[in-house]
Design a protein around this motif. Structure first.
Motif, PDB file in Angstrom:
ATOM      1  N   PHE A  59       0.803  -1.220   0.000  1.00  0.00           N
ATOM      2  CA  PHE A  59       0.000   0.000   0.000  1.00  0.00           C
ATOM      3  C   PHE A  59       0.837   1.272   0.000  1.00  0.00           C
ATOM      4  O   PHE A  59       0.326   2.365  -0.182  1.00  0.00           O
ATOM      5  N   ASP A  60       2.142   1.155   0.200  1.00  0.00           N
ATOM      6  CA  ASP A  60       3.035   2.300   0.351  1.00  0.00           C
ATOM      7  C   ASP A  60       3.510   2.770  -1.024  1.00  0.00           C
ATOM      8  O   ASP A  60       4.326   2.108  -1.661  1.00  0.00           O
ATOM      9  N   ASP A  61       3.026   3.923  -1.464  1.00  0.00           N
ATOM     10  CA  ASP A  61       3.366   4.420  -2.798  1.00  0.00           C
ATOM     11  C   ASP A  61       4.832   4.820  -2.957  1.00  0.00           C
ATOM     12  O   ASP A  61       5.313   4.938  -4.081  1.00  0.00           O
ATOM     13  N   SER A  62       5.540   5.035  -1.878  1.00  0.00           N
ATOM     14  CA  SER A  62       6.951   5.397  -1.992  1.00  0.00           C
ATOM     15  C   SER A  62       7.874   4.177  -1.953  1.00  0.00           C
ATOM     16  O   SER A  62       9.057   4.291  -2.247  1.00  0.00           O
ATOM     17  N   LEU A  63       7.340   3.015  -1.638  1.00  0.00           N
ATOM     18  CA  LEU A  63       8.161   1.807  -1.546  1.00  0.00           C
ATOM     19  C   LEU A  63       8.661   1.293  -2.898  1.00  0.00           C
ATOM     20  O   LEU A  63       9.818   0.882  -2.993  1.00  0.00           O
ATOM     21  N   PRO A  64       7.873   1.298  -3.971  1.00  0.00           N
ATOM     22  CA  PRO A  64       8.366   0.720  -5.225  1.00  0.00           C
ATOM     23  C   PRO A  64       9.680   1.305  -5.727  1.00  0.00           C
ATOM     24  O   PRO A  64      10.526   0.581  -6.250  1.00  0.00           O
ATOM     25  N   ASP A  65       9.879   2.595  -5.558  1.00  0.00           N
ATOM     26  CA  ASP A  65      11.119   3.202  -6.044  1.00  0.00           C
ATOM     27  C   ASP A  65      12.339   2.696  -5.282  1.00  0.00           C
ATOM     28  O   ASP A  65      13.373   2.401  -5.881  1.00  0.00           O
ATOM     29  N   VAL A  66      12.239   2.586  -3.964  1.00  0.00           N
ATOM     30  CA  VAL A  66      13.390   2.099  -3.195  1.00  0.00           C
ATOM     31  C   VAL A  66      13.621   0.619  -3.458  1.00  0.00           C
ATOM     32  O   VAL A  66      14.768   0.161  -3.537  1.00  0.00           O
ATOM     33  N   VAL A  67      12.563  -0.147  -3.638  1.00  0.00           N
ATOM     34  CA  VAL A  67      12.708  -1.571  -3.948  1.00  0.00           C
ATOM     35  C   VAL A  67      13.388  -1.745  -5.301  1.00  0.00           C
ATOM     36  O   VAL A  67      14.310  -2.554  -5.451  1.00  0.00           O
ATOM     37  N   ALA A  68      12.960  -0.982  -6.289  1.00  0.00           N
ATOM     38  CA  ALA A  68      13.578  -1.083  -7.619  1.00  0.00           C
ATOM     39  C   ALA A  68      15.052  -0.704  -7.570  1.00  0.00           C
ATOM     40  O   ALA A  68      15.892  -1.369  -8.194  1.00  0.00           O
ATOM     41  N   ALA A  69      15.378   0.344  -6.829  1.00  0.00           N
ATOM     42  CA  ALA A  69      16.783   0.750  -6.710  1.00  0.00           C
ATOM     43  C   ALA A  69      17.614  -0.328  -6.023  1.00  0.00           C
ATOM     44  O   ALA A  69      18.732  -0.628  -6.440  1.00  0.00           O
ATOM     45  N   ALA A  70      17.072  -0.916  -4.971  1.00  0.00           N
ATOM     46  CA  ALA A  70      17.795  -1.973  -4.252  1.00  0.00           C
ATOM     47  C   ALA A  70      17.924  -3.230  -5.107  1.00  0.00           C
ATOM     48  O   ALA A  70      18.984  -3.867  -5.145  1.00  0.00           O
ATOM     49  N   TYR A  71      16.862  -3.578  -5.821  1.00  0.00           N
ATOM     50  CA  TYR A  71      16.882  -4.777  -6.659  1.00  0.00           C
ATOM     51  C   TYR A  71      17.889  -4.644  -7.803  1.00  0.00           C
ATOM     52  O   TYR A  71      18.462  -5.636  -8.254  1.00  0.00           O
ATOM     53  N   ALA A  72      18.143  -3.444  -8.247  1.00  0.00           N
ATOM     54  CA  ALA A  72      19.105  -3.213  -9.319  1.00  0.00           C
ATOM     55  C   ALA A  72      20.536  -3.556  -8.895  1.00  0.00           C
ATOM     56  O   ALA A  72      21.404  -3.735  -9.739  1.00  0.00           O
ATOM     57  N   GLU A  73      20.762  -3.662  -7.600  1.00  0.00           N
ATOM     58  CA  GLU A  73      22.087  -3.996  -7.072  1.00  0.00           C
ATOM     59  C   GLU A  73      22.155  -5.500  -6.801  1.00  0.00           C
ATOM     60  O   GLU A  73      21.530  -5.986  -5.861  1.00  0.00           O
ATOM     61  N   PRO A  74      22.902  -6.252  -7.609  1.00  0.00           N
ATOM     62  CA  PRO A  74      22.952  -7.716  -7.442  1.00  0.00           C
ATOM     63  C   PRO A  74      23.342  -8.190  -6.042  1.00  0.00           C
ATOM     64  O   PRO A  74      22.815  -9.200  -5.574  1.00  0.00           O
TER      65      PRO A  74
END
Length: 113
Positions: free
Chosen positions: A25-40
């Motif tokens: 439900f947190d609209d600001s979470l997807p951006d931080v998740v995507a940034a973290a996921y980009a780091e192997p």
């Protein structure tokens, strides 16, 4: 909230914003998740969002005890984005972008075993 059973599923559910899972439900979470996921190097950890933070745990649930592994986490109410050690013991730094915050987390990870 439903917890993903393993690390790859946890990342997938967060990236998909699967309804009923932690943080969907947190609209600001997807951006931080995507940034973290980009780091192997971060993809080997269980992503655990809670109270405006994204933690990185060494294992998936069920947890018998809290994950006390000393990994830094991101407070993503920014910019700037703050990176702390567990329990908010030490502020490791503030970053202007999520990519910089992720890089700060990665710089404090233990060596790959």
């Amino acid at each position: 909230m439903s917890e993903a059973p393993d690390i790859p599923t946890a990342w997938r559910w967060l990236l998909e914003r699967r309804p009923g899972t932690r943080g969907f439900f947190d609209d600001s979470l997807p951006d931080v998740v995507a940034a973290a996921y980009a780091e192997p190097r971060l993809r080997r950890f269980y992503p655990f969002p809670t109270h405006g933070t994204l933690h990185f745990l060494r294992s998936a649930p069920p947890w018998d005890e809290p994950d006390e592994d000393g990994l830094p986490f991101i407070l993503y109410a920014g910019p700037p984005y703050a990176v702390y050690t567990p329990g908010y013991a030490d502020l490791l730094g503030k970053a202007a972008t999520l990519a910089e915050a992720v890089a700060l987390v990665v710089s404090r990870l233990p060596p790959v075993e």
